[in-house]
Motif scaffolding. Structure first.
Motif, PDB file in Angstrom:
ATOM      1  N   HIS A  11       0.847  -1.198   0.000  1.00 56.94           N
ATOM      2  CA  HIS A  11       0.000   0.000   0.000  1.00 56.94           C
ATOM      3  C   HIS A  11       0.878   1.242   0.000  1.00 56.94           C
ATOM      4  N   ASP A  15       6.461   4.429   4.734  1.00 55.07           N
ATOM      5  CA  ASP A  15       7.276   3.313   5.249  1.00 55.07           C
ATOM      6  C   ASP A  15       7.148   2.063   4.378  1.00 55.07           C
ATOM      7  N   HIS A  16       6.354   2.158   3.298  1.00 54.65           N
ATOM      8  CA  HIS A  16       6.201   1.019   2.379  1.00 54.65           C
ATOM      9  C   HIS A  16       6.587   1.350   0.936  1.00 54.65           C
ATOM     10  N   ASP A  44      -0.131  -3.360   6.265  1.00 53.88           N
ATOM     11  CA  ASP A  44      -0.716  -2.795   7.477  1.00 53.88           C
ATOM     12  C   ASP A  44      -2.215  -3.088   7.458  1.00 53.88           C
ATOM     13  N   HIS A  67      -4.141  -0.156  12.790  1.00 49.82           N
ATOM     14  CA  HIS A  67      -3.383  -1.414  12.923  1.00 49.82           C
ATOM     15  C   HIS A  67      -4.054  -2.279  13.985  1.00 49.82           C
ATOM     16  N   HIS A  87       6.354  -4.839  12.483  1.00 41.82           N
ATOM     17  CA  HIS A  87       5.824  -3.473  12.390  1.00 41.82           C
ATOM     18  C   HIS A  87       5.496  -2.954  13.789  1.00 41.82           C
TER      19      HIS A  87
HETATM   20 ZN   LIG Z   1       3.399   0.848   7.829  1.00 41.66          ZN
END
Ligand SMILES: [Zn+2]
Ligand SMILES: O=c1ccn([C@@H]2O[C@@H]3COP(=O)(O)O[C@H]3[C@H]2O)c(=O)[nH]1
Ligand SMILES: [Zn+2]
Length: 245
Positions: A61, A65-66, A164, A197, A218
């Protein structure tokens, strides 16, 4: 067939003790990178690797951070290694990735479209694909941020890797009880509220049979304070190798 998993990082988006939650999946000589966050190029460097060792990237996604390391990866591949990296990504995310994230930094003469830098392979949820012999991937759309498409995926039918995602006990129980999933790699917000999350407390509420499949990733910088407080679930450690499947 088993896979070798090595996390480039196991931290959440704001972690400073851990890199972004990105992974390498090795099958024979083939290396799949799962997500490419802001810290991914540094994490690769610290492992003594270059981006040229990556055969393909799979994106879950669009959060920094991805995907925040894709500009550097794409530029390095183009201008240093002279090749287009294979990019597996849900078809729904191709345009948002280019138009909302990458195009500002990457657009220049000769780079007008995402396909000018990446060998884009759009994929569709619930339609398994073979990346190489011994590595099959099936995207599963999972809830994360309302209104934003986000995906988790199965590896070789028996390993579930959460992009996530919010707590989704029905899916996790379905995967273990009905689809034969043996290992769940799950993002984990150690401190409530989770909101976008699953929290540790939510994951702890799962049946023991499901908990016993879960490896936590994570996570927050103070993860050490939670060792011994996760019942059957254990923490994945970045840079270690795990043989799964
Ligand atoms: Zn993340
Ligand atoms: O509605 C939102 C959107 C975002 N966030 C924070 O920003 C982070 C972005 O990366 P992430 O998805 O790993 O984690 C997210 C959360 O920590 C949030 O708390 N609520
Ligand atoms: Zn996210």
């Amino acid at each position: 067939m088993s896979i070798e998993l090595q996390m480039l990082g196991t931290g959440n988006a704001f972690a400073k003790n851990y890199h972004n939650n990105n992974a390498l999946i090795h099958v024979g000589d083939y290396t799949l990178m799962v997500d490419c966050g802001i810290t991914a190029p540094l994490a690769l460097h610290q492992l003594g690797k270059t981006v040229n060792e990556i055969d393909a990237i799979l994106i879950t996604h669009i959060h920094g951070d991805h995907v925040g390391g894709l500009e550097e990866l794409g530029f390095q591949m183009k201008f240093i290694y002279n090749r287009k990296p294979v990019l597996y990504i849900a078809s729904t995310l191709v345009r948002p990735l280019w138009e909302h994230t990458l195009s500002g930094g990457m657009t220049q003469e000769g780079i007008e479209r995402i396909e000018d830098v990446f060998d884009v392979r759009p994929i569709v949820a619930e339609q398994p694909i073979t990346l190489t012999e011994g590595l099959d991937i099936e995207l599963i759309q999972t809830p994360h941020i309302d209104g934003k498409n986000s995906y988790s995926f199965l590896v070789n039918e028996t390993i579930f890797y959460s992009g996530d995602m919010k707590f989704h006990p029905h899916l996790l129980e379905h995967l273990v009880y009905e689809r034969g999933v043996k290992t769940i790699l799950h993002d984990c917000q150690l401190h409530p509220p989770g909101i976008v999350h699953a929290t540790l407390d939510e994951l702890l509420s799962l049946p023991e049979q499901v908990r016993s499949t879960i490896l936590l990733m994570h996570y927050n910088d103070d993860k050490e304070d939670f060792i011994g407080k996760t019942k059957e679930m254990t923490f994945l450690e970045q840079h270690q190798f795990y043989t799964l499947g």
